[in-house]
Motif scaffolding. Structure first.
Motif, mmCIF file in Angstrom:
data_model
loop_
_atom_site.group_PDB
_atom_site.id
_atom_site.type_symbol
_atom_site.label_atom_id
_atom_site.label_comp_id
_atom_site.label_asym_id
_atom_site.label_seq_id
_atom_site.Cartn_x
_atom_site.Cartn_y
_atom_site.Cartn_z
ATOM 1 N N ASP A 18 17.913 31.431 -20.318
ATOM 2 C CA ASP A 18 18.248 30.940 -18.970
ATOM 3 C C ASP A 18 16.990 30.532 -18.211
ATOM 4 O OD1 ASP A 18 20.905 31.384 -19.459
ATOM 5 O OD2 ASP A 18 20.996 33.304 -18.401
ATOM 6 N N ARG A 19 15.916 31.305 -18.336
ATOM 7 C CA ARG A 19 14.667 30.984 -17.651
ATOM 8 C C ARG A 19 14.027 29.708 -18.215
ATOM 9 N NH1 ARG A 19 12.096 35.708 -15.062
ATOM 10 N NH2 ARG A 19 13.464 37.540 -15.273
ATOM 11 N N LEU A 20 14.147 29.538 -19.537
ATOM 12 C CA LEU A 20 13.503 28.394 -20.187
ATOM 13 C C LEU A 20 14.216 27.073 -19.915
ATOM 14 C CD1 LEU A 20 12.671 30.100 -23.604
ATOM 15 C CD2 LEU A 20 11.004 29.258 -21.939
ATOM 16 N N LEU A 21 15.447 27.136 -19.435
ATOM 17 C CA LEU A 21 16.174 25.900 -19.125
ATOM 18 C C LEU A 21 15.449 25.053 -18.076
ATOM 19 C CD1 LEU A 21 19.887 27.125 -19.058
ATOM 20 C CD2 LEU A 21 18.863 25.481 -20.650
ATOM 21 N N GLU A 22 14.604 25.695 -17.291
ATOM 22 C CA GLU A 22 13.835 24.953 -16.296
ATOM 23 C C GLU A 22 12.786 24.054 -16.940
ATOM 24 O OE1 GLU A 22 10.891 25.914 -12.466
ATOM 25 O OE2 GLU A 22 12.093 27.519 -13.385
ATOM 26 N N TYR A 23 12.400 24.385 -18.178
ATOM 27 C CA TYR A 23 11.320 23.655 -18.840
ATOM 28 C C TYR A 23 11.779 22.930 -20.107
ATOM 29 C CZ TYR A 23 8.759 27.038 -15.983
ATOM 30 O OH TYR A 23 8.300 27.814 -14.939
ATOM 31 N N LEU A 24 12.826 23.408 -20.756
ATOM 32 C CA LEU A 24 13.231 22.876 -22.051
ATOM 33 C C LEU A 24 14.713 22.505 -22.048
ATOM 34 C CD1 LEU A 24 11.503 25.598 -24.280
ATOM 35 C CD2 LEU A 24 10.612 23.308 -23.786
ATOM 36 N N VAL A 29 3.840 31.026 -19.419
ATOM 37 C CA VAL A 29 4.474 30.151 -18.428
ATOM 38 C C VAL A 29 5.438 30.934 -17.524
ATOM 39 C CG1 VAL A 29 5.809 28.050 -18.020
ATOM 40 C CG2 VAL A 29 4.301 28.196 -20.019
ATOM 41 N N LEU A 30 6.287 31.769 -18.106
ATOM 42 C CA LEU A 30 7.279 32.484 -17.308
ATOM 43 C C LEU A 30 6.680 33.654 -16.541
ATOM 44 C CD1 LEU A 30 10.263 32.591 -19.844
ATOM 45 C CD2 LEU A 30 9.747 30.862 -18.099
ATOM 46 N N GLY A 31 5.566 34.199 -17.002
ATOM 47 C CA GLY A 31 4.930 35.310 -16.310
ATOM 48 C C GLY A 31 5.524 36.655 -16.679
ATOM 49 N N LYS A 32 5.417 37.626 -15.736
ATOM 50 C CA LYS A 32 5.888 38.981 -15.995
ATOM 51 C C LYS A 32 7.404 39.041 -15.925
ATOM 52 C CE LYS A 32 3.848 42.621 -14.526
ATOM 53 N NZ LYS A 32 3.243 43.687 -13.678
ATOM 54 N N ARG A 70 17.399 38.015 -24.894
ATOM 55 C CA ARG A 70 17.493 36.656 -25.443
ATOM 56 C C ARG A 70 18.192 35.724 -24.444
ATOM 57 N NH1 ARG A 70 20.377 37.916 -29.350
ATOM 58 N NH2 ARG A 70 18.668 38.377 -30.787
ATOM 59 N N LYS A 71 19.297 36.178 -23.890
ATOM 60 C CA LYS A 71 20.037 35.376 -22.905
ATOM 61 C C LYS A 71 19.191 35.151 -21.643
ATOM 62 C CE LYS A 71 23.852 33.524 -21.122
ATOM 63 N NZ LYS A 71 23.478 33.379 -19.714
ATOM 64 N N ASP A 72 18.480 36.179 -21.198
ATOM 65 C CA ASP A 72 17.652 36.072 -20.006
ATOM 66 C C ASP A 72 16.541 35.042 -20.203
ATOM 67 O OD1 ASP A 72 16.774 37.401 -17.312
ATOM 68 O OD2 ASP A 72 14.961 37.376 -18.542
ATOM 69 N N LEU A 73 15.883 35.085 -21.360
ATOM 70 C CA LEU A 73 14.799 34.136 -21.624
ATOM 71 C C LEU A 73 15.326 32.713 -21.745
ATOM 72 C CD1 LEU A 73 12.608 36.133 -24.179
ATOM 73 C CD2 LEU A 73 12.044 35.592 -21.809
ATOM 74 N N ASP A 105 18.109 22.762 -24.057
ATOM 75 C CA ASP A 105 18.770 23.587 -25.078
ATOM 76 C C ASP A 105 17.796 24.517 -25.799
ATOM 77 O OD1 ASP A 105 21.224 22.412 -24.520
ATOM 78 O OD2 ASP A 105 20.873 20.788 -25.941
ATOM 79 N N PRO A 106 17.067 25.359 -25.084
ATOM 80 C CA PRO A 106 16.155 26.288 -25.759
ATOM 81 C C PRO A 106 16.926 27.362 -26.521
ATOM 82 C CG PRO A 106 16.316 26.834 -23.440
ATOM 83 C CD PRO A 106 17.088 25.556 -23.621
ATOM 84 N N MET A 107 16.363 27.793 -27.628
ATOM 85 C CA MET A 107 16.928 28.887 -28.416
ATOM 86 C C MET A 107 15.835 29.930 -28.636
ATOM 87 S SD MET A 107 19.299 26.929 -31.235
ATOM 88 C CE MET A 107 19.855 28.520 -31.866
ATOM 89 N N VAL A 108 16.178 31.199 -28.415
ATOM 90 C CA VAL A 108 15.215 32.288 -28.523
ATOM 91 C C VAL A 108 15.679 33.259 -29.609
ATOM 92 C CG1 VAL A 108 14.139 34.242 -27.336
ATOM 93 C CG2 VAL A 108 14.550 32.099 -26.101
ATOM 94 N N SER A 109 14.785 33.614 -30.490
ATOM 95 C CA SER A 109 15.054 34.654 -31.487
ATOM 96 C C SER A 109 14.100 35.816 -31.238
ATOM 97 C CB SER A 109 14.887 34.113 -32.912
ATOM 98 O OG SER A 109 13.558 33.707 -33.134
#
Length: 262
Positions: free
Chosen positions: A126-132, A106-109, A121-124, A134-138
């Protein structure tokens, strides 16, 4: 005459064997202040091309998060989400390509080279906030490799399940230094900004824990060079030790003969 031979034997033993120095880790204080042992700040390993990452995304809506995780790959039609784009994913994780990118569903390159995992982790997120919501990335690095060579008991390349590895732990993986290792001039080779830089580390210094090189980075090479005794032994006649033994035996026999004839 007997005393002369005894003195000669003692001199032979003393001058043929140099005592070992700096055998103890973290014994000397080069800072000039007693008990000034500090801990280096762990900032994380900087990601490089060829790194393999395990990335998991979680959120309150389990269904909405499914397209962003590798295990859902066969359950989601990415051609509708990312037309004319191949999602470059390894069967075990995300491989950073030669240009420093990963291709994320979904996010691409996304350019990740040089980031720490906390920064990625912080970058992803922030990007995922457009779709989700409170996303959390590990994120976990799957191929954190370091190499320990030279005067260690088990030289080789080692893989760690964590990127938080100190130079002391790296030595532990290799079985510690041998008695012939120079603890004051250990070399660390680190690839930075496209070039290999070499740093010299003194393991006898108690302030080693505050060194900027205390934590290993991906693909670091730790080289323990031989001490002066081994260098000398390697550059002289290979029969040097044999001649020392013969000379010592000769002096002993002569001393015994002189003692019996008196």
């Amino acid at each position: 005459m007997k005393n002369i031979f005894v003195l000669a034997m003692l001199a032979f033993i003393v001058f043929s064997c140099k005592p070992k120095e700096n055998m103890v880790y973290m014994e000397n204080d080069t800072s000039g202040f007693e008990n000034q042992v500090k801990q280096a700040v762990f900032e994380g390993s900087h990601l490089q091309t060829g790194d393999l990452l395990d990335i998991k995304v979680t959120a309150f809506d389990e269904f909405a998060v499914r397209p962003f995780n590798l295990e859902s790959k066969n359950q989601v039609n990415y051609s509708k989400i990312l037309p004319n784009q191949n999602t470059q994913k390894d069967s075990e994780g995300y491989l950073i390509d030669n240009e420093g990118y990963i291709v994320f569903p979904v996010l691409g390159k996304i350019f990740v080279q040089g980031m720490t995992m906390s920064q990625l982790r912080k970058d992803l997120e922030d990007r995922l906030l457009e779709y989700l919501t409170d996303p959390m990335v590990s994120i976990r690095q799957l191929n954190f490799n370091i190499t320990v060579l030279g005067e260690v008991k088990k030289p080789g390349q080692y893989n760690s399940p964590s990127d938080k590895v100190t130079i002391l732990q790296a030595l532990g993986m290799a079985g510690d230094m041998t008695d012939n290792g120079d603890r004051t001039k250990v070399k660390l080779v680190r690839h930075e900004n496209g070039i290999d830089n070499t740093y010299v580390i003194d393991f006898s210094d108690k302030n080693i824990t505050s060194s900027p090189y205390y934590y290993m980075q991906q693909n670091d090479v730790l080289y323990v060079q031989p001490d002066e005794n081994k260098k000398i032994a390697a550059n002289v006649n290979p029969n040097r030790n044999l001649w020392f033994q013969i000379g010592g035996a000769f002096l002993g026999v002569m001393s015994l003969i002189i003692g019996l004839t008196r």
